[in-house]
Design a protein around this motif. Structure first.
Motif, PDB file in Angstrom:
ATOM      1  N   ASP A  76      16.192  19.195  43.191  1.00 35.08           N
ATOM      2  CA  ASP A  76      16.361  17.803  43.598  1.00 35.08           C
ATOM      3  C   ASP A  76      17.715  17.659  44.260  1.00 35.08           C
ATOM      4  OD1 ASP A  76      13.941  16.683  42.757  1.00 35.08           O
ATOM      5  OD2 ASP A  76      14.628  16.625  40.691  1.00 35.08           O
ATOM      6  N   ILE A  77      17.775  16.849  45.304  1.00 28.71           N
ATOM      7  CA  ILE A  77      19.024  16.731  46.042  1.00 28.71           C
ATOM      8  C   ILE A  77      19.966  15.723  45.391  1.00 28.71           C
ATOM      9  CG2 ILE A  77      20.026  16.071  48.276  1.00 28.71           C
ATOM     10  CD1 ILE A  77      17.325  17.258  49.446  1.00 28.71           C
ATOM     11  N   PHE A  78      19.414  14.594  44.943  1.00 31.34           N
ATOM     12  CA  PHE A  78      20.271  13.521  44.455  1.00 31.34           C
ATOM     13  C   PHE A  78      20.381  13.440  42.941  1.00 31.34           C
ATOM     14  CE2 PHE A  78      18.605  12.130  48.604  1.00 31.34           C
ATOM     15  CZ  PHE A  78      19.802  12.213  49.306  1.00 31.34           C
ATOM     16  N   SER A  79      19.688  14.332  42.253  1.00 27.27           N
ATOM     17  CA  SER A  79      19.763  14.288  40.789  1.00 27.27           C
ATOM     18  C   SER A  79      19.692  15.714  40.245  1.00 27.27           C
ATOM     19  CB  SER A  79      18.603  13.451  40.233  1.00 27.27           C
ATOM     20  OG  SER A  79      17.379  14.036  40.625  1.00 27.27           O
ATOM     21  N   THR A  80      19.816  15.830  38.944  1.00 29.65           N
ATOM     22  CA  THR A  80      19.736  17.146  38.302  1.00 29.65           C
ATOM     23  C   THR A  80      18.362  17.745  38.545  1.00 29.65           C
ATOM     24  OG1 THR A  80      21.079  16.161  36.572  1.00 29.65           O
ATOM     25  CG2 THR A  80      20.174  18.325  36.117  1.00 29.65           C
ATOM     26  N   ASP A  81      18.309  19.046  38.773  1.00 30.39           N
ATOM     27  CA  ASP A  81      17.023  19.720  38.970  1.00 30.39           C
ATOM     28  C   ASP A  81      16.168  19.578  37.718  1.00 30.39           C
ATOM     29  OD1 ASP A  81      18.127  20.373  41.356  1.00 30.39           O
ATOM     30  OD2 ASP A  81      18.209  22.520  41.022  1.00 30.39           O
ATOM     31  N   ASP A  82      14.870  19.287  37.920  1.00 30.24           N
ATOM     32  CA  ASP A  82      13.958  19.091  36.785  1.00 30.24           C
ATOM     33  C   ASP A  82      13.431  20.423  36.294  1.00 30.24           C
ATOM     34  OD1 ASP A  82      13.931  16.216  37.079  1.00 30.24           O
ATOM     35  OD2 ASP A  82      12.660  16.532  38.840  1.00 30.24           O
ATOM     36  N   LYS A  83      13.307  20.532  34.975  1.00 32.90           N
ATOM     37  CA  LYS A  83      12.700  21.734  34.393  1.00 32.90           C
ATOM     38  C   LYS A  83      11.200  21.726  34.640  1.00 32.90           C
ATOM     39  CE  LYS A  83      15.481  23.722  30.893  1.00 32.90           C
ATOM     40  NZ  LYS A  83      15.902  23.916  29.539  1.00 32.90           N
ATOM     41  N   MET A  84      10.657  22.899  34.922  1.00 30.12           N
ATOM     42  CA  MET A  84       9.208  23.022  35.124  1.00 30.12           C
ATOM     43  C   MET A  84       8.644  24.115  34.216  1.00 30.12           C
ATOM     44  SD  MET A  84       9.116  22.779  39.250  1.00 30.12           S
ATOM     45  CE  MET A  84       7.384  23.151  39.386  1.00 30.12           C
ATOM     46  N   GLY A  85       9.277  24.275  33.063  1.00 31.50           N
ATOM     47  CA  GLY A  85       8.754  25.242  32.108  1.00 31.50           C
ATOM     48  C   GLY A  85       9.557  26.526  32.071  1.00 31.50           C
ATOM     49  N   ASP A  86       9.281  27.333  31.057  1.00 30.00           N
ATOM     50  CA  ASP A  86       9.986  28.593  30.897  1.00 30.00           C
ATOM     51  C   ASP A  86       9.061  29.599  30.229  1.00 30.00           C
ATOM     52  OD1 ASP A  86      10.686  28.790  27.782  1.00 30.00           O
ATOM     53  OD2 ASP A  86      10.870  26.709  28.411  1.00 30.00           O
ATOM     54  N   ALA A  87       9.460  30.843  30.278  1.00 33.52           N
ATOM     55  CA  ALA A  87       8.701  31.914  29.632  1.00 33.52           C
ATOM     56  C   ALA A  87       9.707  32.991  29.268  1.00 33.52           C
ATOM     57  CB  ALA A  87       7.637  32.469  30.568  1.00 33.52           C
ATOM     58  N   GLU A  88       9.275  33.873  28.384  1.00 32.73           N
ATOM     59  CA  GLU A  88      10.143  34.974  28.000  1.00 32.73           C
ATOM     60  C   GLU A  88       9.277  36.213  28.022  1.00 32.73           C
ATOM     61  OE1 GLU A  88      13.560  34.342  24.960  1.00 32.73           O
ATOM     62  OE2 GLU A  88      11.907  35.284  23.890  1.00 32.73           O
TER      63      GLU A  88
END
Length: 167
Positions: A76-88
């Motif tokens: 995102d340009i004007f705000s914090t980047d949004d999380k879209m999940g994670d994996a390990e």
């Protein structure tokens, strides 16, 4: 980190994302971060695509087989980047295959080990560790956690570091 402790390099080929979460109005601008210990690598951003193809190689220096964490974010340009999940993912089975020191007598695409999906790993389907083009390869489809949908396809490849210690 001293180079003497280096076991080798783990090449993580981040192939693509499938059915990732929508974080902007109709789409997302996803990128992947891979972390292991203090190492942090990231792919480029793919604009407006929930089925992005990165086809990017990220290389981790391996001292010990720590778990590798993969995180997907929406740029995102004007705000914090949004999380879209994670994996390990755990590459101990992969390292075991590397340590076997297989040779060129094996037929191409021989399956060395199969890692099955469990409740504790993030595999979306069986993952085969194979002997392909004279090297150990592991293809994985990782199901993202902490998100409504999404999978990431990656491929692991081992790179030996030439022995540089003085004899």
């Amino acid at each position: 980190m001293s180079m003497d402790d280096l076991v080798g390099l783990l090449r993580v080929h981040v192939h693509r994302g499938v059915n990732l979460a929508i974080r902007d109005l109709r789409s997302s601008d996803p990128y992947v971060i891979i972390r292991m210990g203090r190492q942090k690598l990231r792919t480029r951003v793919v604009k407006r695509n929930i089925n992005p193809v990165w086809d990017e190689d990220l290389t981790l220096s391996i001292l010990e087989p720590l778990p590798v964490k993969l995180e997907v974010y929406d740029r995102d340009i004007f705000s914090t980047d949004d999380k879209m999940g994670d994996a390990e993912f755990d590459f101990k089975p992969f390292m075991e295959a590397v340590k076997m020191r297989l040779n060129d007598d094996l037929p191409n695409n021989t399956i060395i080990t199969t890692v099955k999906p469990t409740r504790t790993n993030c595999l979306a389907e069986e993952s085969h560790i194979t002997w392909t083009d004279n090297r150990v390869i592991q293809n994985m489809v990782l199901r993202l956690r902490n998100v409504e949908s999404g999978e990431i396809e990656i491929k692991l490849r081992w790179i030996d570091v030439p022995d540089h210690k003085r004899k």
